[in-house]
Design a protein around this motif. Structure first.
Motif, PDB file in Angstrom:
ATOM      1  N   SER A  14       0.836  -1.199   0.000  1.00 46.04           N
ATOM      2  CA  SER A  14       0.000   0.000   0.000  1.00 46.04           C
ATOM      3  C   SER A  14       0.877   1.258   0.000  1.00 46.04           C
ATOM      4  O   SER A  14       1.921   1.297   0.641  1.00 46.04           O
ATOM      5  N   PRO A  15       0.454   2.285  -0.755  1.00 47.97           N
ATOM      6  CA  PRO A  15       1.259   3.502  -0.867  1.00 47.97           C
ATOM      7  C   PRO A  15       1.300   4.293   0.431  1.00 47.97           C
ATOM      8  O   PRO A  15       0.306   4.383   1.149  1.00 47.97           O
ATOM      9  N   LEU A  16       2.463   4.869   0.708  1.00 45.68           N
ATOM     10  CA  LEU A  16       2.644   5.666   1.912  1.00 45.68           C
ATOM     11  C   LEU A  16       2.942   7.125   1.567  1.00 45.68           C
ATOM     12  O   LEU A  16       2.532   8.036   2.276  1.00 45.68           O
ATOM     13  N   GLY A  17       3.655   7.361   0.459  1.00 48.76           N
ATOM     14  CA  GLY A  17       4.001   8.726   0.073  1.00 48.76           C
ATOM     15  C   GLY A  17       5.180   8.746  -0.875  1.00 48.76           C
ATOM     16  O   GLY A  17       5.441   7.776  -1.582  1.00 48.76           O
ATOM     17  N   THR A  18       5.926   9.850  -0.833  1.00 48.45           N
ATOM     18  CA  THR A  18       7.077  10.048  -1.707  1.00 48.45           C
ATOM     19  C   THR A  18       8.233  10.626  -0.901  1.00 48.45           C
ATOM     20  O   THR A  18       8.021  11.526  -0.077  1.00 48.45           O
ATOM     21  N   VAL A  19       9.449  10.144  -1.147  1.00 45.69           N
ATOM     22  CA  VAL A  19      10.630  10.696  -0.488  1.00 45.69           C
ATOM     23  C   VAL A  19      10.880  12.091  -1.072  1.00 45.69           C
ATOM     24  O   VAL A  19      11.032  12.238  -2.277  1.00 45.69           O
ATOM     25  N   THR A  20      10.907  13.098  -0.192  1.00 43.92           N
ATOM     26  CA  THR A  20      11.151  14.467  -0.648  1.00 43.92           C
ATOM     27  C   THR A  20      12.534  14.976  -0.259  1.00 43.92           C
ATOM     28  O   THR A  20      13.012  15.956  -0.826  1.00 43.92           O
ATOM     29  N   ALA A  21      13.170  14.324   0.717  1.00 43.32           N
ATOM     30  CA  ALA A  21      14.499  14.756   1.154  1.00 43.32           C
ATOM     31  C   ALA A  21      15.101  13.661   2.030  1.00 43.32           C
ATOM     32  O   ALA A  21      14.409  12.737   2.467  1.00 43.32           O
ATOM     33  N   VAL A  22      16.385  13.800   2.284  1.00 45.05           N
ATOM     34  CA  VAL A  22      17.079  12.939   3.237  1.00 45.05           C
ATOM     35  C   VAL A  22      17.768  13.872   4.215  1.00 45.05           C
ATOM     36  O   VAL A  22      18.475  14.797   3.816  1.00 45.05           O
ATOM     37  N   ARG A  23      17.526  13.658   5.497  1.00 45.66           N
ATOM     38  CA  ARG A  23      18.165  14.470   6.536  1.00 45.66           C
ATOM     39  C   ARG A  23      19.247  13.627   7.201  1.00 45.66           C
ATOM     40  O   ARG A  23      19.105  12.426   7.372  1.00 45.66           O
ATOM     41  N   HIS A  24      20.311  14.315   7.580  1.00 42.13           N
ATOM     42  CA  HIS A  24      21.422  13.664   8.277  1.00 42.13           C
ATOM     43  C   HIS A  24      21.585  14.355   9.617  1.00 42.13           C
ATOM     44  O   HIS A  24      22.352  15.293   9.755  1.00 42.13           O
ATOM     45  N   GLU A  25      20.813  13.903  10.579  1.00 37.39           N
ATOM     46  CA  GLU A  25      20.795  14.537  11.900  1.00 37.39           C
ATOM     47  C   GLU A  25      21.107  13.499  12.963  1.00 37.39           C
ATOM     48  O   GLU A  25      20.230  13.044  13.674  1.00 37.39           O
ATOM     49  N   GLY A  26      22.353  13.101  13.033  1.00 40.97           N
ATOM     50  CA  GLY A  26      22.716  12.030  13.937  1.00 40.97           C
ATOM     51  C   GLY A  26      22.475  10.686  13.284  1.00 40.97           C
ATOM     52  O   GLY A  26      23.341   9.846  13.203  1.00 40.97           O
ATOM     53  N   ALA A  27      21.272  10.496  12.793  1.00 43.89           N
ATOM     54  CA  ALA A  27      20.918   9.301  12.012  1.00 43.89           C
ATOM     55  C   ALA A  27      20.334   9.792  10.693  1.00 43.89           C
ATOM     56  O   ALA A  27      19.841  10.910  10.591  1.00 43.89           O
TER      57      ALA A  27
END
Length: 173
Positions: free
Chosen positions: A117-130
């Motif tokens: 089932s669809p959840l959404g779309t990746v819009t960015a990747v954050r690098h905040e510790g993890a």
């Protein structure tokens, strides 16, 4: 500021440092010591501010300082503030680990749950510790998904899909 799909952002110019034309740089690459060497030519966003050639690079505590050819004063460098520094995607080295991805490869992928089932779309990747995938959901909500194998077991670049198997409660945040 819109990065063309054939380039990736490797840094953002911040405030001037000192009076001799150096600028602080917010590093957005894993290889700053290889990427920001004297003589390196960097594309810019906005494009009218570049390309810029690195004249000097040094670390001051935890901050990268760059000097650019043609920018010799604090006032000169101030005109570059908030400029994004970019390189062509073609200049990026191939990743040896098949489980590693560049951020630009993940942005735009469809996100599905393990049942399809669809959840959404990746819009960015954050690098905040993890590392966190920023997923845009229907209705404008954003979901932060830890980018670890236990939660993101599958990344299929060819199919344009990321499969997420979230722990209980993650989708409710």
């Amino acid at each position: 500021m819109n990065t063309p799909p054939d380039t990736v952002v490797v840094g953002r110019i911040g405030r001037p440092h000192g009076v001799r034309g150096e600028a602080t740089v917010e590093v957005r690459t894993d290889d700053p010591d290889d990427r920001f060497v004297p003589g390196a030519v960097l594309l810019t966003d906005p494009a009218a501010r570049g390309p810029l050639t690195v004249a000097g690079a040094r670390w001051h505590r935890e901050v990268l300082l760059l000097a650019f050819e043609g920018y010799s004063s604090r006032e000169d460098v101030e005109t570059l503030r908030d400029t994004l520094l970019e390189v062509p995607v073609a200049d990026l080295p191939e990743l040896e680990d098949p489980e590693s991805f560049y951020d630009h490869q993940l942005v735009g992928l469809a996100v599905r749950l393990a049942d399809g089932s669809p959840l959404g779309t990746v819009t960015a990747v954050r690098h905040e510790g993890a590392d966190l995938l920023v997923v845009a959901r229907d209705g404008g909500r954003e979901l932060l998904v830890p980018f670890v194998t236990a939660i993101v077991p599958t990344v299929d670049l060819a199919a344009g899909v990321v499969v997420v198997d979230p722990p209980e409660g993650l989708l409710d945040l």
